[in-house]
Design an enzyme around this catalytic site. Structure first.
Site, PDB file in Angstrom:
ATOM      1  N   GLN A  97       0.859  -1.178   0.000  1.00 55.98           N
ATOM      2  CA  GLN A  97       0.000   0.000   0.000  1.00 55.98           C
ATOM      3  C   GLN A  97       0.895   1.227   0.000  1.00 55.98           C
ATOM      4  OE1 GLN A  97      -2.114   1.772   3.466  1.00 55.98           O
ATOM      5  NE2 GLN A  97      -3.948   1.011   2.437  1.00 55.98           N
ATOM      6  N   TYR A 150      -6.441  10.850   3.701  1.00 60.13           N
ATOM      7  CA  TYR A 150      -5.016  10.984   3.445  1.00 60.13           C
ATOM      8  C   TYR A 150      -4.881  11.981   2.286  1.00 60.13           C
ATOM      9  CZ  TYR A 150      -3.649   7.136   6.569  1.00 60.13           C
ATOM     10  OH  TYR A 150      -3.398   6.358   7.659  1.00 60.13           O
ATOM     11  N   ARG A 190      -9.930  -7.115  10.388  1.00 59.15           N
ATOM     12  CA  ARG A 190      -9.933  -7.465  11.812  1.00 59.15           C
ATOM     13  C   ARG A 190     -10.152  -8.945  12.072  1.00 59.15           C
ATOM     14  NH1 ARG A 190     -14.507  -3.287  13.094  1.00 59.15           N
ATOM     15  NH2 ARG A 190     -14.854  -3.808  10.907  1.00 59.15           N
TER      16      ARG A 190
END
Length: 397
Positions: free
Chosen positions: A98, A168, A344
């Site tokens: 990423q 971002y 998760r």
């Protein structure tokens, strides 16, 4: 019905199945370089059966990190990243890096470099105003993405995921709330999308058809005045028409203003307050309830939004958010999504996918307490799982 466990094509890449480990900052790079702990983290995920595991966060510049402990892409990082990708490949999975610039989410005080924002904003992390780049400085930012992509290829990655989400830097440029520029990168939706499109283009130019190129795109910021779903659909259509991307991973929320829209489930306010430094801790106690909102958890909680992208676009789409069971994976495939991303649930059970493959009725043990979120400062982990090598023994509260 598409078989979730059958090999699948992602651009030039053939994955062993259609499940991707979503990018979750691992908190295992204290010197901004790969560690054995980081390698072990992704080895365990790869051995657990995913088709592609995503290494986060590979910043395009030292000032593009949320703090100085994150990897930034430079020649010194390549040998460690190559060790990591070799281990992932040996386990039968592919590896994605990423790449991105945290922009207004960057911690200037920690990085000792200015945080960037499309317009003048005050950073509560760095306790200073952010730097607003002019067009020549934006050109350097764009070039950094190309360099990061080339280094990812040199490091043995099979794919790169460009971060266009969570407010971002690129996501902040997309936001009408955060981007108040009057030059060619601000104003109209087309101008605000220009940075994303130019970055996608230079990344594709850098890696050609040798690597898969994915972009993680906000469907909405979840903030009044921010990027909304209709405008995000327009951005996605432009990105599709440009032809630089192999897939879009659909996300939501703002790390700057509304992070829980991405996560859903319990809001770990008390746990976050404990790990923040003194001044930030007191500030968080004042604003924590408004910052960490609560959204009830349900399986595939971003699906309603994502359906609208599936109706409008022909390109491959990756569904993220509450993917924990075979039933939900099958639903995603039946509705035309090409891949699913898990986060998760794999922190709690890295071998969950193999167990689902052996028994399709297997249910995830993740309870969506989100207490994993504050552990990014000490080694990202599920606090309910105690058998994790390389991380402190965890306790529950």
């Amino acid at each position: 019905m598409t078989d979730i466990f059958a090999p699948a094509q992602l651009g030039p890449l053939t994955l062993r199945n259609r499940v991707i480990k979503a990018a979750t900052f691992e908190g295992r790079t204290p010197d901004a370089l790969v560690t054995d702990d980081l390698i072990d983290f992704h080895r365990e995920i790869a051995e657990g059966g995913v088709g592609l595991t995503t290494v986060a966060y590979c910043a395009t510049a030292p000032g593009g990190r949320t703090d100085r402990h994150q990897i930034w892409m430079r020649p010194e990082a390549v040998p460690g990243l190559r060790r990591l990708t070799d281990v992932v490949h040996a386990a039968g999975a592919a590896a994605s890096a990423q790449i991105g610039h945290a922009g207004p989410v960057a911690n200037a005080a920690s990085n000792r470099a200015p945080a960037l924002a499309p317009s003048r904003l005050f950073s509560p992390l760095g306790m200073r105003f952010m730097w607003v780049p002019d067009e020549s400085e934006i050109a350097r930012v764009i070039a950094d993405y190309a360099t990061a992509a080339r280094l990812a290829e040199e490091s043995g990655f099979d794919a790169v995921e460009i971060h266009f989400g969570h407010n971002y830097l690129v996501s902040a440029f997309l936001s009408p709330l955060l981007n108040r520029r009057t030059d060619g990168y601000g104003g109209s939706a087309a101008n605000r999308a220009r940075l994303a499109r130019e970055i996608a283009y230079v990344v594709r130019e850098a890696v050609g058809d040798r690597l898969a190129v994915i972009a993680k795109l906000n469907m909405e910021d979840g903030v009044r005045g921010g990027l909304d779903l209709p405008e995000s659909l327009r951005v996605a259509a432009w990105l599709e028409a440009d032809g630089a991307l192999d897939a879009l991973e659909l996300t939501a929320g703002s790390s700057l203003l509304n992070p829980m829209l991405l996560f859903h489930g319990d809001a770990p306010r008390r746990e976050f307050a404990k790990v923040l430094p003194g001044p930030a801790r007191w500030g968080f106690r004042l604003v924590g309830r408004g910052f960490l909102k609560e959204y009830p958890y349900r399986e595939a909680y971003l699906l309603d939004r994502a359906r609208q992208f599936r109706r409008e676009l022909a390109m491959p789409l990756i569904l993220l958010g509450g993917i924990t069971s075979h039933d939900t994976m099958r639903q995603a495939m039946s509705e035309g999504f090409d891949f699913v991303a898990m986060g998760r649930a794999l922190l709690r059970e890295p071998d969950l996918l193999r167990r689902i493959q052996s028994d399709l009725s297997t249910r995830s043990a993740c309870i969506h307490c989100n207490q994993c979120m504050p552990t990014i400062y000490t080694g990202t982990r599920c606090v309910l799982r105690l058998d994790q090598p390389g991380t402190p023994a965890a306790t529950t509260t």
